[in-house]
Write an enzyme that holds these catalytic residues in place. Structure first.
Site, PDB file in Angstrom:
ATOM      1  N   CYS A 135      -5.905  -5.537   3.769  1.00  0.00           N
ATOM      2  CA  CYS A 135      -6.205  -4.226   4.334  1.00  0.00           C
ATOM      3  C   CYS A 135      -6.873  -4.211   5.354  1.00  0.00           C
ATOM      4  CB  CYS A 135      -7.030  -3.382   3.201  1.00  0.00           C
ATOM      5  SG  CYS A 135      -7.656  -1.815   3.767  1.00  0.00           S
ATOM      6  N   GLU A 205       1.182  -3.443   1.267  1.00  0.00           N
ATOM      7  CA  GLU A 205       0.707  -2.948   2.548  1.00  0.00           C
ATOM      8  C   GLU A 205       2.217  -2.505   3.234  1.00  0.00           C
ATOM      9  OE1 GLU A 205      -1.981  -1.859   4.076  1.00  0.00           O
ATOM     10  OE2 GLU A 205      -3.419  -2.699   2.966  1.00  0.00           O
TER      11      GLU A 205
HETATM   12  C1  LIG Z   1      -3.182   1.176   2.686  1.00  0.00           C
HETATM   13  C2  LIG Z   1      -4.137   0.979   3.758  1.00  0.00           C
HETATM   14  N1  LIG Z   1      -4.352  -0.295   4.148  1.00  0.00           N
HETATM   15  C3  LIG Z   1      -5.383  -0.693   5.047  1.00  0.00           C
HETATM   16  C4  LIG Z   1      -6.209   0.256   5.380  1.00  0.00           C
HETATM   17  C5  LIG Z   1      -7.275   0.003   6.521  1.00  0.00           C
HETATM   18  O1  LIG Z   1      -8.566   0.479   6.181  1.00  0.00           O
HETATM   19  C6  LIG Z   1      -5.773   1.780   5.003  1.00  0.00           C
HETATM   20  N2  LIG Z   1      -6.322   2.805   5.660  1.00  0.00           N
HETATM   21  N3  LIG Z   1      -4.822   2.105   4.273  1.00  0.00           N
END
Ligand SMILES: Cc1ncc(CO)c(N)n1
Length: 220
Positions: A135, A205
């Site tokens: 993330c 992701e």
């Molecule tokens: C799904 C997702 N992954 C990473 C980030 C990074 O903070 C985010 N805002 N949202």
């Protein structure tokens, strides 16, 4: 080889797929329709609320007081991102109170957060760190790659600026170093499980961009 490097290489195919996903290239050149970004943004607010819970579970399972304290600081960082970006974007995107009240997470947002919460509740601190790291790290790499881009849409320009900045790089580096330190002190079986956590998060992701791009909904 540093454990973080091993994970980054193992996940490279899915990271490359994220870099070239039309959701990302559409942010860079401004061609992404705003209704898709809005769908992403509402699900991302849900995601970040769960993410903060998982970081807090990391604080609870941390090996020492300093690490607990740092993880709690990272919870606050997630809250800060949520406040500064999501509240501003909500207005710009015209997200109404009714829409917010009726919101239900899309399947991918639900699945990804369920994966994180599962790692947090059933795993040890290393599982949590491995699961939450894509993330931070993937968004930083995307922010970096998009730095030169100047899409006409102001929301996309702000989004790019938010993830490419130095403040974000420092947070990412701190967590990468933390993961490498933990990996040194656990068994190979632990490291293999941590690698799985990292890879699954990396796949989600990618799916998260796709969720926004397709405005993913439950089938019935
Ligand atoms: C799904 C997702 N992954 C990473 C980030 C990074 O903070 C985010 N805002 N949202």
């Amino acid at each position: 080889m540093l454990f973080s490097k091993r994970l980054r290489e193992a996940a490279d195919a899915s990271w490359q797929a994220s870099f070239t996903h039309p959701f990302i290239t559409g942010i860079a050149d401004g061609s992404l329709p705003l209704d898709r970004f809005k769908h992403y943004m509402m699900n991302d607010a849900y995601y970040l609320a769960c993410y903060a819970q998982v970081q807090a579970l990391g604080a609870a399972k941390a090996p020492d007081l300093h690490t607990s304290s740092r993880m709690a600081v990272h919870v606050q960082g997630t809250y800060g991102a949520e406040l500064s970006m999501h509240e501003k974007f909500s207005g710009m995107l015209g997200i109404t109170d009714e829409e917010r009240a009726a919101f239900q997470p899309a399947p991918t947002a639900y699945a990804y957060t369920s994966h994180l919460l599962r790692a947090a509740y059933t795993g040890h601190f290393g599982d949590i760190m491995a699961a939450i790291l894509p993330c931070y790290w993937l968004y930083y790499e995307i922010g970096e790659r998009l730095q030169g881009a100047t899409p006409e849409e102001p929301i996309y320009r702000e989004w790019i600026a938010a993830y490419g900045g130095d403040w974000f790089r420092d947070l990412v580096q701190e967590q990468v170093d933390r993961l490498d330190r933990i990996a040194e002190g656990v068994t190979e079986a632990d490291r293999t499980r941590m690698e799985r956590q990292f890879l699954i998060s990396s796949q989600y992701e990618y799916q998260f961009w796709d969720m926004g791009y397709r405005k993913e909904a439950w089938p019935v």
